[in-house]
Design an enzyme around this catalytic site. Sequence first.
Site, PDB file in Angstrom:
ATOM      1  N   ARG A  25       0.840  -1.205   0.000  1.00 39.21           N
ATOM      2  CA  ARG A  25       0.000   0.000   0.000  1.00 39.21           C
ATOM      3  C   ARG A  25       0.877   1.257   0.000  1.00 39.21           C
ATOM      4  O   ARG A  25       0.457   2.325  -0.429  1.00 39.21           O
ATOM      5  CB  ARG A  25      -0.977   0.009   1.193  1.00 39.21           C
ATOM      6  N   TYR A  62     -14.886  16.281 -16.982  1.00 45.80           N
ATOM      7  CA  TYR A  62     -15.254  14.868 -17.044  1.00 45.80           C
ATOM      8  C   TYR A  62     -16.389  14.626 -16.034  1.00 45.80           C
ATOM      9  O   TYR A  62     -16.323  15.130 -14.908  1.00 45.80           O
ATOM     10  CB  TYR A  62     -14.033  14.021 -16.714  1.00 45.80           C
ATOM     11  N   ASP A  82      -6.055  18.221 -15.714  1.00 48.07           N
ATOM     12  CA  ASP A  82      -6.359  16.868 -16.180  1.00 48.07           C
ATOM     13  C   ASP A  82      -5.928  16.795 -17.645  1.00 48.07           C
ATOM     14  O   ASP A  82      -6.526  17.426 -18.513  1.00 48.07           O
ATOM     15  CB  ASP A  82      -7.864  16.593 -16.026  1.00 48.07           C
ATOM     16  N   LYS A 113      -6.952   5.580 -20.309  1.00 47.18           N
ATOM     17  CA  LYS A 113      -7.126   6.066 -21.676  1.00 47.18           C
ATOM     18  C   LYS A 113      -5.829   5.852 -22.476  1.00 47.18           C
ATOM     19  O   LYS A 113      -5.440   4.718 -22.665  1.00 47.18           O
ATOM     20  CB  LYS A 113      -7.606   7.521 -21.638  1.00 47.18           C
TER      21      LYS A 113
HETATM   22  C1  LIG Z   1     -11.928   8.707 -18.003  1.00 50.04           C
HETATM   23  C2  LIG Z   1     -11.543  10.034 -17.489  1.00 50.04           C
HETATM   24  C3  LIG Z   1     -11.406  10.269 -16.102  1.00 50.04           C
HETATM   25  C4  LIG Z   1     -11.673   9.190 -15.074  1.00 50.04           C
HETATM   26  O1  LIG Z   1     -10.764   8.155 -15.142  1.00 50.04           O
HETATM   27  P1  LIG Z   1     -11.076   6.614 -14.707  1.00 50.04           P
HETATM   28  O2  LIG Z   1      -9.814   5.943 -15.037  1.00 50.04           O
HETATM   29  O3  LIG Z   1     -12.254   6.161 -15.494  1.00 50.04           O
HETATM   30  O4  LIG Z   1     -11.369   6.648 -13.250  1.00 50.04           O
HETATM   31  C5  LIG Z   1     -11.008  11.522 -15.706  1.00 50.04           C
HETATM   32  N1  LIG Z   1     -10.778  12.512 -16.593  1.00 50.04           N
HETATM   33  C6  LIG Z   1     -10.929  12.338 -17.915  1.00 50.04           C
HETATM   34  C7  LIG Z   1     -10.678  13.473 -18.848  1.00 50.04           C
HETATM   35  C8  LIG Z   1     -11.314  11.090 -18.406  1.00 50.04           C
HETATM   36  O5  LIG Z   1     -11.463  10.928 -19.723  1.00 50.04           O
END
Ligand SMILES: *Cc1c(COP(=O)(O)O)cnc(C)c1O
Length: 419
Positions: free
Chosen positions: A71, A124, A207, A232
């Site tokens: 952890r 998001y 982000d 992604k």
């Molecule tokens: C998919 C996504 C998230 C969330 O990520 P997860 O891996 O699904 O928890 C956050 N920000 C953006 C821009 C995303 O496309």
Amino acid sequence: MKRDPQSMHPESLMMSHGYEPSWSEGAIKCPIFQTSTFVFKTAEEGKRFFEVAYGLRTQEPDEKMGLIYSRLNNPDLEILENRLCLWDKAEEAAVFESGMSAITTTLLCYLSPGDILLHSNPLYGGTDHFINHVLTRFGIKVIGFSPNDDCDRIHQIIQEAGAGDKLKMIFIETPANPTNALIDISCCSGIAKHYSTEEKQVLLAVDNTYMGPIWQHPLQHGADLVLYSATKYIGGHSDVIAGACLGSKHVMGPVKTLRTFLGSMAGPWTGWLLMRSLETLKVRMEQQALNAKHVADFLRSHPKIEKVHYLGHLTPEHGRQYEIYKKQYTSAGAMLSFNVIGGEAEAFRFLNALQLAHLAVSLGSTESLVEHPATMTHADVSLELKEEMGITSNLVRLSVGVEHYEDLIADISQALEKI
Ligand SMILES: *Cc1c(COP(=O)(O)O)cnc(C)c1O
């Protein structure tokens, strides 16, 4: 004599950086360290490791930290984190079990009751929900702005809300999902610095899931923290959920500590999968961007398409958006959206007729993914905000994959005929 990693491109280091085959019987690849705990050589050593891990004292300059418990740390996470740092030229990285856990852990780390969070719209859906429905329960005030607001207007929004004293963090997403609207990172960094005082540093978090870590490097434009859904592009194969946060040692220390106590770290198997993905990150993304250009150009001149939202089509006539594009991005990326002529019925007919591109949310994967933002990823967004952001019923979002672009265009073309 080892070569200095700074002297090479990140893609040259993704197969080896931070790992020694001699640690694992000469295995060329880092194995999966599927273990929950690590054996200390002596009790004294265990004591030293804990003193540093729990922040009871700072690490001596030449002191080597060891592994304690998965952890807190694990080789598959630490090596992955070292490799991720290379793309963004970050000092420190933390990997999480999802993009959402990276985002929520980072926000919780730096926000306290009474603080104000300024954020761009649209965000998001998961982030939007957490900010507006969870953080607000803990007395954190939230103010939004849109990609149409320039730097002066954002200052004005803060002033009008009387928010200067309490502003603690700015959170942005650029390009905005799904419209590709751009937000100026250095402008937001200037605002964060403007409202910082001796007692309180206002942090800018970006982000970077849509463009990173290849085509946009927010830390180079003044951001303090960069966040990813590694599900992604970084993961890139639609087979793992993960997230990451990067920044200087100074800002990442508390994030890593909170990750330890929330237990939101990724597991070793996730770490191993992401290391494998990083080896092909650049070739995948470059091919995806090339394909996206062909697809966007095809769509632009199609009679059943009203408008294409693709960064590669920006020209000086687009003013500020074009300026930001030139300053902040090294590629137009592989995400685009477009309005079909008609409404939801026409959009759905198109989506249902596709044969190669998959009708699914998520993005950045090897296979092309297509979805309907207004009723899927952005279903939760208020009608008013949807309208303001251009998330209309005829809008379709496309994440372009690594297929041959001629096959993608043929598929899109036959599906458009079905409208
Ligand atoms: C998919 C996504 C998230 C969330 O990520 P997860 O891996 O699904 O928890 C956050 N920000 C953006 C821009 C995303 O496309």
